[in-house]
Design a protein around this motif. Sequence first.
Motif, PDB file in Angstrom:
ATOM      1  N   ARG A 220     -24.582 -28.397 -34.992  1.00 42.78           N
ATOM      2  CA  ARG A 220     -24.336 -29.765 -34.410  1.00 42.78           C
ATOM      3  C   ARG A 220     -23.925 -30.787 -35.210  1.00 42.78           C
ATOM      4  NH1 ARG A 220     -29.801 -30.002 -29.935  1.00 42.78           N
ATOM      5  NH2 ARG A 220     -29.094 -27.810 -28.859  1.00 42.78           N
ATOM      6  N   ILE A 221     -23.515 -30.537 -36.438  1.00 42.80           N
ATOM      7  CA  ILE A 221     -23.083 -31.655 -37.362  1.00 42.80           C
ATOM      8  C   ILE A 221     -21.607 -31.358 -37.817  1.00 42.80           C
ATOM      9  CG2 ILE A 221     -23.422 -32.581 -39.696  1.00 42.80           C
ATOM     10  CD1 ILE A 221     -26.277 -31.613 -39.256  1.00 42.80           C
ATOM     11  N   TYR A 222     -21.213 -30.067 -38.031  1.00 38.71           N
ATOM     12  CA  TYR A 222     -19.816 -29.934 -38.489  1.00 38.71           C
ATOM     13  C   TYR A 222     -18.824 -29.417 -37.606  1.00 38.71           C
ATOM     14  CZ  TYR A 222     -22.892 -29.798 -42.763  1.00 38.71           C
ATOM     15  OH  TYR A 222     -23.760 -30.070 -43.808  1.00 38.71           O
ATOM     16  N   VAL A 223     -17.807 -30.334 -37.609  1.00 38.13           N
ATOM     17  CA  VAL A 223     -16.863 -29.669 -36.551  1.00 38.13           C
ATOM     18  C   VAL A 223     -15.581 -29.388 -37.383  1.00 38.13           C
ATOM     19  CG1 VAL A 223     -15.494 -30.586 -34.617  1.00 38.13           C
ATOM     20  CG2 VAL A 223     -17.749 -31.416 -34.980  1.00 38.13           C
ATOM     21  N   ALA A 224     -14.895 -28.149 -36.632  1.00 30.86           N
ATOM     22  CA  ALA A 224     -13.604 -27.831 -37.427  1.00 30.86           C
ATOM     23  C   ALA A 224     -12.776 -27.344 -36.138  1.00 30.86           C
ATOM     24  CB  ALA A 224     -14.065 -26.504 -38.170  1.00 30.86           C
ATOM     25  N   HIS A 225     -11.502 -27.159 -36.213  1.00 28.09           N
ATOM     26  CA  HIS A 225     -10.557 -26.706 -35.497  1.00 28.09           C
ATOM     27  C   HIS A 225      -9.763 -25.757 -35.996  1.00 28.09           C
ATOM     28  CE1 HIS A 225     -11.075 -30.179 -32.333  1.00 28.09           C
ATOM     29  NE2 HIS A 225     -11.238 -30.731 -33.481  1.00 28.09           N
ATOM     30  N   ARG A 226      -9.149 -24.731 -35.338  1.00 27.74           N
ATOM     31  CA  ARG A 226      -8.694 -23.669 -35.517  1.00 27.74           C
ATOM     32  C   ARG A 226      -7.653 -23.220 -34.839  1.00 27.74           C
ATOM     33  NH1 ARG A 226     -12.141 -20.253 -35.850  1.00 27.74           N
ATOM     34  NH2 ARG A 226     -11.947 -18.934 -33.935  1.00 27.74           N
ATOM     35  N   LYS A 227      -6.275 -23.315 -35.241  1.00 29.88           N
ATOM     36  CA  LYS A 227      -5.063 -22.948 -34.184  1.00 29.88           C
ATOM     37  C   LYS A 227      -4.470 -21.670 -34.881  1.00 29.88           C
ATOM     38  CE  LYS A 227      -4.125 -27.542 -32.694  1.00 29.88           C
ATOM     39  NZ  LYS A 227      -3.155 -28.658 -32.619  1.00 29.88           N
ATOM     40  N   SER A 228      -3.772 -20.613 -33.819  1.00 25.90           N
ATOM     41  CA  SER A 228      -3.455 -19.419 -34.348  1.00 25.90           C
ATOM     42  C   SER A 228      -2.315 -19.008 -33.217  1.00 25.90           C
ATOM     43  CB  SER A 228      -4.465 -18.328 -34.376  1.00 25.90           C
ATOM     44  OG  SER A 228      -4.954 -17.979 -33.092  1.00 25.90           O
ATOM     45  N   ARG A 229      -1.162 -18.546 -33.755  1.00 22.22           N
ATOM     46  CA  ARG A 229      -0.192 -18.170 -33.063  1.00 22.22           C
ATOM     47  C   ARG A 229       0.522 -16.646 -33.637  1.00 22.22           C
ATOM     48  NH1 ARG A 229       0.613 -23.357 -35.004  1.00 22.22           N
ATOM     49  NH2 ARG A 229       1.010 -24.873 -33.454  1.00 22.22           N
ATOM     50  N   HIS A 230       0.792 -16.001 -32.519  1.00 23.67           N
ATOM     51  CA  HIS A 230       1.074 -14.586 -32.965  1.00 23.67           C
ATOM     52  C   HIS A 230       2.227 -14.135 -32.104  1.00 23.67           C
ATOM     53  CE1 HIS A 230      -1.722 -13.743 -29.423  1.00 23.67           C
ATOM     54  NE2 HIS A 230      -0.815 -12.793 -29.443  1.00 23.67           N
ATOM     55  N   ALA A 231       3.032 -13.192 -32.539  1.00 13.93           N
ATOM     56  CA  ALA A 231       4.095 -12.674 -31.866  1.00 13.93           C
ATOM     57  C   ALA A 231       4.136 -11.079 -31.873  1.00 13.93           C
ATOM     58  CB  ALA A 231       5.580 -12.975 -32.061  1.00 13.93           C
ATOM     59  N   ASN A 232       4.339 -10.419 -30.992  1.00 14.67           N
ATOM     60  CA  ASN A 232       4.407  -8.850 -30.903  1.00 14.67           C
ATOM     61  C   ASN A 232       5.630  -8.341 -30.521  1.00 14.67           C
ATOM     62  OD1 ASN A 232       3.147  -6.019 -31.223  1.00 14.67           O
ATOM     63  ND2 ASN A 232       2.575  -6.332 -28.913  1.00 14.67           N
ATOM     64  N   PHE A 233       6.336  -7.663 -31.227  1.00 13.70           N
ATOM     65  CA  PHE A 233       7.531  -7.037 -30.903  1.00 13.70           C
ATOM     66  C   PHE A 233       7.579  -5.364 -30.992  1.00 13.70           C
ATOM     67  CE2 PHE A 233       8.685 -11.454 -32.317  1.00 13.70           C
ATOM     68  CZ  PHE A 233       9.526 -11.564 -31.253  1.00 13.70           C
ATOM     69  N   LYS A 234       6.466  -4.870 -30.860  1.00 18.01           N
ATOM     70  CA  LYS A 234       6.186  -3.382 -30.944  1.00 18.01           C
ATOM     71  C   LYS A 234       5.405  -2.901 -30.102  1.00 18.01           C
ATOM     72  CE  LYS A 234       2.830  -3.807 -34.721  1.00 18.01           C
ATOM     73  NZ  LYS A 234       2.473  -3.188 -35.930  1.00 18.01           N
ATOM     74  N   ILE A 235       5.349  -1.717 -29.845  1.00 15.95           N
ATOM     75  CA  ILE A 235       4.519  -0.788 -28.873  1.00 15.95           C
ATOM     76  C   ILE A 235       3.003  -1.143 -29.635  1.00 15.95           C
ATOM     77  CG2 ILE A 235       3.775   1.194 -27.932  1.00 15.95           C
ATOM     78  CD1 ILE A 235       6.680   1.972 -27.865  1.00 15.95           C
ATOM     79  N   ASN A 236       2.007  -1.656 -28.808  1.00 19.98           N
ATOM     80  CA  ASN A 236       0.720  -1.630 -29.178  1.00 19.98           C
ATOM     81  C   ASN A 236      -0.019  -0.666 -28.570  1.00 19.98           C
ATOM     82  OD1 ASN A 236      -1.821  -2.763 -30.024  1.00 19.98           O
ATOM     83  ND2 ASN A 236      -1.636  -4.680 -28.959  1.00 19.98           N
TER      84      ASN A 236
END
Length: 248
Positions: A220-236
């Motif tokens: 309840r004290i420390y605040v953080a932000h995280r952003k992530s981006r990804h791209a997939n061009f293959k059979i998963n």
Amino acid sequence: MYLFRILKIALASLAVLCAAGSADAQEPFKRGLEQISFIPKGQWITGVSVNYSQSSQDKYQFLIVENINGDTYSFKVSPMLMYCFKDNLAAGGKFSYTRSRTRLNSASVILDTETSYDADHLYAITSNYYGTAVFRNYISLGSGMRFGMFNEVQLELGGGQSKITNGTGEDFTGTFERNFSMNIGLTPGMVMFLNNYSAIEVNIGVLGFGYTDTKSTTDRIYVAHRKSRHANFKINLFSVSFGCVFYL
């Protein structure tokens, strides 16, 4: 005079060839692929998939992690509803709810005889909601009506929250997270009809873009932000899914 006559004949031949080529160019090219009405206009497509997994460990060992004691489970339910507005073309939506929990009572990470780390009282729980807009194009395999293929385009928006705690007593610490995600994907698949109204589907993700924005608050004290981006061009292969679907 003789040279002039040869030139005149050559020009006439060239004009005939150009006229023939122009006539051929006006005819549309057809591959000869026959497409039948695999899913007729006006049909409703509905279904639901439910996934549940659970495991527990008692003094379990995996590679360098030893004496694992804990349990975990995951749950997912995803109903779907689509409408075929034109032969072999359907649009609709999906809703998904996922929930997972992991509880680790104790574990030891042993690198060598002199280096080791202990972990205990780890707890994590996550809940997410997703809404997905879906567009499908069906393709029949030959002239039969039992097997077919489809190409599905998805636009998914969702979010959720998670809680992670560690330790006990005065050493207790916890992190609360909220996240928002957006995904665009291309998912081909196959369908096999069991009868006139029910079918089994299998699909796999091939192409996709994703974005996730997470806000976390620790103790309840420390605040953080995280952003992530990804791209997939293959059979998963980890995105393969099976489901039972009803065509009404």
